[in-house]
Design an enzyme around this catalytic site. Structure first.
Site, PDB file in Angstrom:
ATOM      1  CB  SER A 144      42.923 140.135  30.049  1.00  0.00           C
ATOM      2  OG  SER A 144      43.552 138.870  30.121  1.00  0.00           O
ATOM      3  CB  THR A 147      50.645 131.929  41.568  1.00  0.00           C
ATOM      4  OG1 THR A 147      49.918 130.831  40.997  1.00  0.00           O
ATOM      5  CG2 THR A 147      51.892 132.196  40.726  1.00  0.00           C
ATOM      6  CG  ASN A 183      46.870 126.691  40.955  1.00  0.00           C
ATOM      7  OD1 ASN A 183      47.020 125.536  41.393  1.00  0.00           O
ATOM      8  ND2 ASN A 183      45.959 126.980  40.034  1.00  0.00           N
ATOM      9  CB  ALA A 193      45.862 139.421  33.035  1.00  0.00           C
ATOM     10  CG  ASN A 198      42.084 124.954  24.172  1.00  0.00           C
ATOM     11  OD1 ASN A 198      42.229 123.989  23.439  1.00  0.00           O
ATOM     12  ND2 ASN A 198      42.421 124.922  25.447  1.00  0.00           N
ATOM     13  CG  ASP A 228      47.527 131.278  30.644  1.00  0.00           C
ATOM     14  OD1 ASP A 228      48.114 130.351  31.250  1.00  0.00           O
ATOM     15  OD2 ASP A 228      46.427 131.128  30.080  1.00  0.00           O
TER      16      ASP A 228
END
Length: 309
Positions: A297, A225, A193, A288, A23, A258
Protein backbone atom coordinates in the site's frame (compact mmCIF):
# COMPACT_ATOMS: atom_id res chain seq x y z
CA UNK A 1 22.53 13.98 -4.72
CA UNK A 2 19.34 12.17 -5.70
CA UNK A 3 17.11 13.53 -8.47
CA UNK A 4 13.45 12.74 -7.72
CA UNK A 5 10.91 11.54 -10.24
CA UNK A 6 9.05 14.42 -11.86
CA UNK A 7 11.16 17.14 -10.28
CA UNK A 8 14.22 19.16 -11.38
CA UNK A 9 17.61 17.48 -10.81
CA UNK A 10 18.63 20.17 -8.33
CA UNK A 11 16.27 18.71 -5.68
CA UNK A 12 18.63 17.27 -3.06
CA UNK A 13 17.76 14.57 -0.54
CA UNK A 14 19.82 14.27 2.63
CA UNK A 15 20.23 10.73 3.96
CA UNK A 16 17.72 9.28 6.43
CA UNK A 17 18.61 6.57 8.93
CA UNK A 18 15.64 4.54 10.14
CA UNK A 19 16.10 2.65 13.41
CA UNK A 20 13.37 0.06 13.71
CA UNK A 21 11.74 -3.30 13.32
CA UNK A 22 11.01 -5.83 10.63
CA UNK A 23 8.05 -8.21 11.08
CA UNK A 24 6.51 -10.77 8.81
CA UNK A 25 2.79 -9.85 8.89
CA UNK A 26 0.05 -12.48 8.85
CA UNK A 27 -3.26 -10.78 8.01
CA UNK A 28 -6.56 -12.48 8.79
CA UNK A 29 -9.58 -10.87 7.15
CA UNK A 30 -12.64 -11.12 9.40
CA UNK A 31 -16.16 -9.64 9.20
CA UNK A 32 -15.70 -8.14 12.67
CA UNK A 33 -13.37 -8.47 15.63
CA UNK A 34 -14.14 -11.46 17.91
CA UNK A 35 -15.46 -11.03 21.44
CA UNK A 36 -13.48 -12.51 24.37
CA UNK A 37 -13.77 -16.29 24.27
CA UNK A 38 -15.36 -16.29 20.79
CA UNK A 39 -14.07 -18.34 17.83
CA UNK A 40 -14.54 -16.54 14.52
CA UNK A 41 -13.85 -17.86 11.02
CA UNK A 42 -11.50 -15.71 8.90
CA UNK A 43 -12.44 -15.09 5.27
CA UNK A 44 -8.86 -15.03 4.01
CA UNK A 45 -5.23 -15.19 5.09
CA UNK A 46 -2.43 -13.11 3.55
CA UNK A 47 1.25 -12.65 4.42
CA UNK A 48 3.13 -9.40 3.87
CA UNK A 49 6.32 -7.59 4.86
CA UNK A 50 5.78 -5.46 7.96
CA UNK A 51 7.33 -3.89 11.03
CA UNK A 52 7.07 -0.16 11.60
CA UNK A 53 10.76 0.49 11.01
CA UNK A 54 10.94 -1.40 7.74
CA UNK A 55 7.61 0.03 6.57
CA UNK A 56 8.73 3.58 7.26
CA UNK A 57 12.07 2.99 5.56
CA UNK A 58 10.26 1.72 2.44
CA UNK A 59 7.79 4.62 2.60
CA UNK A 60 10.62 7.18 2.79
CA UNK A 61 12.54 5.50 -0.04
CA UNK A 62 9.47 5.39 -2.27
CA UNK A 63 8.88 9.06 -1.48
CA UNK A 64 12.30 9.81 -2.92
CA UNK A 65 14.69 9.77 0.05
CA UNK A 66 18.08 8.08 0.37
CA UNK A 67 17.49 5.63 3.23
CA UNK A 68 19.50 3.22 5.37
CA UNK A 69 18.16 0.93 8.09
CA UNK A 70 19.45 -0.19 11.48
CA UNK A 71 17.62 -3.36 12.51
CA UNK A 72 17.96 -6.94 13.77
CA UNK A 73 16.55 -10.03 12.06
CA UNK A 74 16.97 -13.78 12.36
CA UNK A 75 18.52 -16.27 9.96
CA UNK A 76 15.20 -17.75 8.84
CA UNK A 77 13.18 -17.49 5.62
CA UNK A 78 11.49 -14.29 6.81
CA UNK A 79 14.92 -12.67 7.20
CA UNK A 80 15.89 -13.61 3.64
CA UNK A 81 12.64 -12.06 2.41
CA UNK A 82 13.38 -8.87 4.35
CA UNK A 83 16.86 -8.53 2.82
CA UNK A 84 15.41 -9.05 -0.65
CA UNK A 85 12.80 -6.36 -0.01
CA UNK A 86 15.37 -3.77 1.10
CA UNK A 87 17.61 -4.54 -1.85
CA UNK A 88 14.67 -4.10 -4.25
CA UNK A 89 13.73 -0.77 -2.63
CA UNK A 90 17.28 0.60 -2.65
CA UNK A 91 17.51 0.73 1.16
CA UNK A 92 20.98 0.42 2.70
CA UNK A 93 21.10 -2.67 4.93
CA UNK A 94 24.75 -2.65 6.04
CA UNK A 95 23.58 -1.97 9.62
CA UNK A 96 21.03 -4.81 9.69
CA UNK A 97 22.28 -7.47 12.12
CA UNK A 98 21.41 -11.17 11.81
CA UNK A 99 20.85 -13.25 14.98
CA UNK A 100 21.32 -17.02 14.89
CA UNK A 101 18.78 -18.88 17.00
CA UNK A 102 16.41 -15.91 17.30
CA UNK A 103 13.34 -15.69 15.04
CA UNK A 104 12.60 -12.71 12.86
CA UNK A 105 9.73 -10.62 14.25
CA UNK A 106 6.13 -11.61 13.55
CA UNK A 107 2.80 -9.75 13.66
CA UNK A 108 -0.75 -11.12 13.59
CA UNK A 109 -3.24 -8.61 12.17
CA UNK A 110 -7.02 -8.89 12.24
CA UNK A 111 -8.61 -6.76 9.50
CA UNK A 112 -12.37 -6.20 9.61
CA UNK A 113 -14.89 -5.16 6.97
CA UNK A 114 -14.52 -1.47 7.91
CA UNK A 115 -10.80 -1.52 7.15
CA UNK A 116 -9.94 -1.25 10.86
CA UNK A 117 -7.29 -3.50 12.39
CA UNK A 118 -6.11 -5.09 15.63
CA UNK A 119 -2.45 -6.15 15.84
CA UNK A 120 -0.43 -8.47 18.10
CA UNK A 121 3.38 -8.44 17.76
CA UNK A 122 6.06 -10.98 18.67
CA UNK A 123 9.30 -8.99 18.75
CA UNK A 124 11.82 -11.79 18.16
CA UNK A 125 15.12 -10.41 16.87
CA UNK A 126 13.77 -6.85 17.00
CA UNK A 127 14.22 -6.90 20.78
CA UNK A 128 17.98 -7.53 20.44
CA UNK A 129 19.09 -4.33 18.67
CA UNK A 130 21.87 -2.90 20.85
CA UNK A 131 22.66 0.78 21.55
CA UNK A 132 26.16 0.52 20.07
CA UNK A 133 24.73 -0.98 16.87
CA UNK A 134 22.27 1.89 16.46
CA UNK A 135 24.95 4.52 17.11
CA UNK A 136 27.38 2.88 14.68
CA UNK A 137 24.74 3.13 11.93
CA UNK A 138 24.50 6.95 12.06
CA UNK A 139 27.17 7.76 9.48
CA UNK A 140 26.38 11.03 7.72
CA UNK A 141 22.61 10.84 8.21
CA UNK A 142 20.91 14.22 8.45
CA UNK A 143 17.66 12.83 9.87
CA UNK A 144 17.14 9.83 12.17
CA UNK A 145 13.67 8.28 12.34
CA UNK A 146 12.69 5.72 14.99
CA UNK A 147 9.64 4.01 16.48
CA UNK A 148 9.06 1.84 19.58
CA UNK A 149 9.20 -1.75 18.28
CA UNK A 150 12.94 -1.95 19.04
CA UNK A 151 14.64 -1.28 22.40
CA UNK A 152 14.24 2.27 23.70
CA UNK A 153 17.85 2.16 24.92
CA UNK A 154 19.10 1.76 21.33
CA UNK A 155 16.99 4.65 20.07
CA UNK A 156 18.03 6.89 22.97
CA UNK A 157 21.73 6.26 22.37
CA UNK A 158 21.38 6.96 18.65
CA UNK A 159 19.27 10.09 19.19
CA UNK A 160 21.74 11.56 21.69
CA UNK A 161 24.62 10.92 19.28
CA UNK A 162 22.62 12.26 16.33
CA UNK A 163 21.72 15.50 18.11
CA UNK A 164 25.34 15.99 19.13
CA UNK A 165 26.31 15.63 15.47
CA UNK A 166 23.70 18.17 14.35
CA UNK A 167 21.21 15.68 12.88
CA UNK A 168 17.44 16.01 13.26
CA UNK A 169 15.59 13.29 15.19
CA UNK A 170 12.02 12.17 14.51
CA UNK A 171 10.32 9.78 16.93
CA UNK A 172 7.09 8.02 16.02
CA UNK A 173 6.04 7.01 19.54
CA UNK A 174 4.23 3.83 18.50
CA UNK A 175 3.15 1.45 19.90
CA UNK A 176 1.89 3.58 22.79
CA UNK A 177 3.97 3.45 25.98
CA UNK A 178 5.43 5.70 28.65
CA UNK A 179 8.82 7.07 27.56
CA UNK A 180 11.86 8.21 29.53
CA UNK A 181 12.24 11.97 29.57
CA UNK A 182 15.78 11.56 28.26
CA UNK A 183 14.40 10.20 24.97
CA UNK A 184 11.96 13.08 24.62
CA UNK A 185 14.78 15.51 25.40
CA UNK A 186 16.76 14.03 22.49
CA UNK A 187 13.78 14.18 20.12
CA UNK A 188 13.39 17.09 17.72
CA UNK A 189 9.97 16.12 16.33
CA UNK A 190 7.51 13.77 18.04
CA UNK A 191 4.82 12.02 15.97
CA UNK A 192 1.86 10.43 17.78
CA UNK A 193 -1.75 9.44 17.19
CA UNK A 194 -4.49 10.33 19.67
CA UNK A 195 -4.04 7.19 21.80
CA UNK A 196 -0.29 7.65 21.99
CA UNK A 197 -0.67 11.35 22.80
CA UNK A 198 -3.04 10.59 25.66
CA UNK A 199 -0.63 8.00 27.05
CA UNK A 200 2.30 10.41 26.98
CA UNK A 201 0.31 13.37 28.28
CA UNK A 202 -1.34 11.33 31.02
CA UNK A 203 -4.78 12.68 30.14
CA UNK A 204 -7.40 12.86 27.44
CA UNK A 205 -8.24 15.98 25.46
CA UNK A 206 -8.79 17.54 22.07
CA UNK A 207 -6.02 16.74 19.54
CA UNK A 208 -4.81 20.33 19.32
CA UNK A 209 -4.61 20.60 23.12
CA UNK A 210 -2.71 17.33 23.46
CA UNK A 211 -0.26 18.35 20.75
CA UNK A 212 0.35 21.69 22.44
CA UNK A 213 0.84 20.05 25.82
CA UNK A 214 3.47 17.66 24.46
CA UNK A 215 5.29 20.26 22.36
CA UNK A 216 7.08 21.70 25.38
CA UNK A 217 8.79 18.33 25.97
CA UNK A 218 10.67 18.10 22.65
CA UNK A 219 13.05 20.40 20.79
CA UNK A 220 10.88 21.46 17.82
CA UNK A 221 7.31 20.26 18.12
CA UNK A 222 4.66 17.56 17.84
CA UNK A 223 2.75 16.01 14.96
CA UNK A 224 -0.53 14.48 16.11
CA UNK A 225 -2.41 12.39 13.55
CA UNK A 226 -6.13 11.78 13.90
CA UNK A 227 -7.20 9.74 10.88
CA UNK A 228 -10.07 11.29 8.96
CA UNK A 229 -9.85 14.38 11.19
CA UNK A 230 -6.42 15.21 9.77
CA UNK A 231 -3.28 16.13 11.69
CA UNK A 232 -2.06 18.90 13.96
CA UNK A 233 1.35 20.52 14.28
CA UNK A 234 2.26 22.19 17.56
CA UNK A 235 5.61 23.94 17.91
CA UNK A 236 7.01 25.09 21.23
CA UNK A 237 5.34 28.35 22.21
CA UNK A 238 3.09 28.56 19.13
CA UNK A 239 -0.60 27.88 18.52
CA UNK A 240 -1.29 24.48 16.89
CA UNK A 241 -2.06 24.41 13.16
CA UNK A 242 -4.28 21.90 11.38
CA UNK A 243 -3.55 19.88 8.23
CA UNK A 244 -6.79 18.43 6.77
CA UNK A 245 -6.97 14.77 5.87
CA UNK A 246 -7.08 13.80 2.19
CA UNK A 247 -10.43 12.08 1.46
CA UNK A 248 -9.99 8.42 0.58
CA UNK A 249 -11.76 5.07 0.35
CA UNK A 250 -10.45 2.83 3.13
CA UNK A 251 -9.61 -0.74 2.14
CA UNK A 252 -6.95 -1.38 4.80
CA UNK A 253 -5.52 1.22 7.18
CA UNK A 254 -2.61 -1.01 8.32
CA UNK A 255 0.22 0.93 6.64
CA UNK A 256 -1.25 4.42 6.66
CA UNK A 257 0.62 5.73 9.71
CA UNK A 258 3.91 4.37 8.41
CA UNK A 259 3.27 5.93 4.98
CA UNK A 260 2.63 9.26 6.73
CA UNK A 261 5.82 9.04 8.80
CA UNK A 262 8.05 7.93 5.94
CA UNK A 263 6.78 10.49 3.43
CA UNK A 264 6.95 13.28 6.02
CA UNK A 265 10.54 12.30 6.84
CA UNK A 266 11.39 12.34 3.14
CA UNK A 267 9.89 15.81 2.85
CA UNK A 268 11.97 17.04 5.78
CA UNK A 269 15.10 15.47 4.26
CA UNK A 270 14.30 17.34 1.06
CA UNK A 271 14.25 20.60 3.02
CA UNK A 272 10.49 21.23 2.99
CA UNK A 273 8.99 23.38 5.76
CA UNK A 274 7.26 21.29 8.41
CA UNK A 275 3.69 21.99 7.26
CA UNK A 276 4.54 21.12 3.63
CA UNK A 277 6.16 17.89 4.86
CA UNK A 278 3.01 17.20 6.87
CA UNK A 279 0.82 17.62 3.80
CA UNK A 280 3.04 15.18 1.95
CA UNK A 281 2.69 12.73 4.82
CA UNK A 282 -1.09 13.13 4.96
CA UNK A 283 -1.33 12.49 1.23
CA UNK A 284 0.79 9.35 1.48
CA UNK A 285 -1.28 8.11 4.42
CA UNK A 286 -4.50 8.52 2.47
CA UNK A 287 -3.08 6.68 -0.54
CA UNK A 288 -1.92 3.81 1.69
CA UNK A 289 -5.50 3.19 2.85
CA UNK A 290 -6.56 2.25 -0.67
CA UNK A 291 -4.68 -1.06 -0.93
CA UNK A 292 -4.41 -4.23 1.17
CA UNK A 293 -1.21 -4.88 3.11
CA UNK A 294 1.36 -2.53 4.62
CA UNK A 295 4.19 -2.56 2.06
CA UNK A 296 2.01 -3.05 -1.06
CA UNK A 297 0.00 0.00 0.00
CA UNK A 298 2.95 2.38 0.45
CA UNK A 299 2.76 4.96 -2.37
CA UNK A 300 5.58 6.13 -4.61
CA UNK A 301 6.67 9.74 -5.02
CA UNK A 302 4.86 10.27 -8.32
CA UNK A 303 1.53 9.19 -6.77
CA UNK A 304 2.02 11.49 -3.80
CA UNK A 305 2.88 14.50 -5.89
CA UNK A 306 0.04 13.78 -8.34
CA UNK A 307 -2.46 13.96 -5.45
CA UNK A 308 -1.05 17.29 -4.31
CA UNK A 309 1.36 16.11 -1.62
Amino acid sequence: MLASLGEPPEVTMRRILVIGSYNRDTVLRVPRFPQPGETLAARALDRFHGGKGSNQAVAAARAGAAVSLAAAIGTDEAAEAALALWAAEGIGAASVHRRAGVPTGEALILLDDRGENEIVIVGGANATLAPEEAVAALGVSALVLAQLETPVEATLAAFVAARAAGARTLLNAAPAQVLPEALLDATAILMVNETEAERLAGRSGAPADLAAALASRVAEGVVLTAGAAGAWWAARGAAPSHVPAVPTDVVDSTGSGDAFAGAMAAGLAEGLPIEAALRRGATAGALACRRLGAVPSLPRRAEILALGG
